[in-house]
Write a protein that holds these residues in place. Structure first.
Motif: not given
Length: 244
Positions: A80-92
């Motif tokens: 995908k080679n994204p510029q903007l990423v969202l993560e739901l669930g960081t943990y460590c």
């Protein structure tokens, strides 16, 4: 074999702590941070990833995406080679490091959401040790309470929506949070939704939605093993969003 048994027992102990705390609750996250700071080269994301995997393989189980599924994640990010990423669930911070290390755009940004302040602090320190603090922002609270902050952050990067979303939090929230992202215009044509743990423990409502909306979510299914326990099977889905 003995190490596998120890890891499985650690998995069981973690799940007990997760039920009460939302994380291990037995000091393993603090031990992981100490191990990473002592053994991983500062400013080297791959060294940090290796240190986390080494510690997890030593018999203390962690709910990271892990090595096998991590390679699927790496491949999806590269494709995908994204510029903007969202993560739901960081943990460590393991998956945040894994993704941020592969973001190639000069103005790339990863926003990661975590519910627990104590765990978010550990993640920030691990991400900082990997040299990726400039690319990653860890926010507290669920997605539903961070919409305005997220939009403000995106605006600073001249972006309006996420190219890539990694979903690895409360399985009951997979579908509601996906629908919220769609409703708020935070995903657009071609955005990729990568969902971990669709086989174990699974997210039945999101899985049902994927199956009943194939034109909206064009989905690849990848079979794998649960992180650090090779004999428990799991599935990840990689879906491309299409505006209908």
């Amino acid at each position: 074999m003995w190490k596998g048994v120890v890891t499985f027992l650690s998995f069981g102990k973690f799940m007990g702590g997760f039920f009460f705390h939302g994380w291990g609750g037995d000091g393993r996250e603090e031990q992981l941070l100490e191990y990473v700071l002592e053994n991983a080269e500062r400013g080297n994301p791959q060294s940090v990833i290796q240190a986390v995997d080494e510690f997890a393989r030593s018999g203390t189980w962690f709910m990271n995406v892990g090595e096998e599924k991590g390679r699927i994640l790496d491949s999806s990010i590269a494709k995908k080679n994204p510029q903007l990423v969202l993560e739901l669930g960081t943990y460590c911070g393991y998956s945040a490091v894994r993704m941020a290390a592969n973001l190639k755009h000069p103005d790339s940004k990863l926003i990661s959401l975590e519910l627990t302040p104590h765990i978010a602090d550990i993640a920030r320190r691990i991400i900082d040790h990997a040299g990726l603090s400039s690319k990653v922002e860890v926010l507290l609270a669920p997605l539903s309470r961070q919409i305005d902050t997220i939009k403000s952050t995106l605006a600073k990067t001249n972006g309006q929506c996420f190219d890539f979303v990694f979903v690895d939090h409360d399985k009951d929230l997979y579908l509601p949070d996906y629908l919220l992202l769609k409703e708020k215009g935070l995903i657009d044509e071609g955005s990729v939704i990568f969902a971990d743990n669709m086989g174990f423990p699974g997210s039945p409502k999101f899985w049902s939605y994927i199956q009943s909306h194939p034109q909206e979510l064009e989905t690849e299914v990848h079979k794998s093993a649960v992180e650090y326990i090779s004999w428990i099977r799991d599935t990840v889905t990689v879906s491309t969003f299409h505006k209908l």
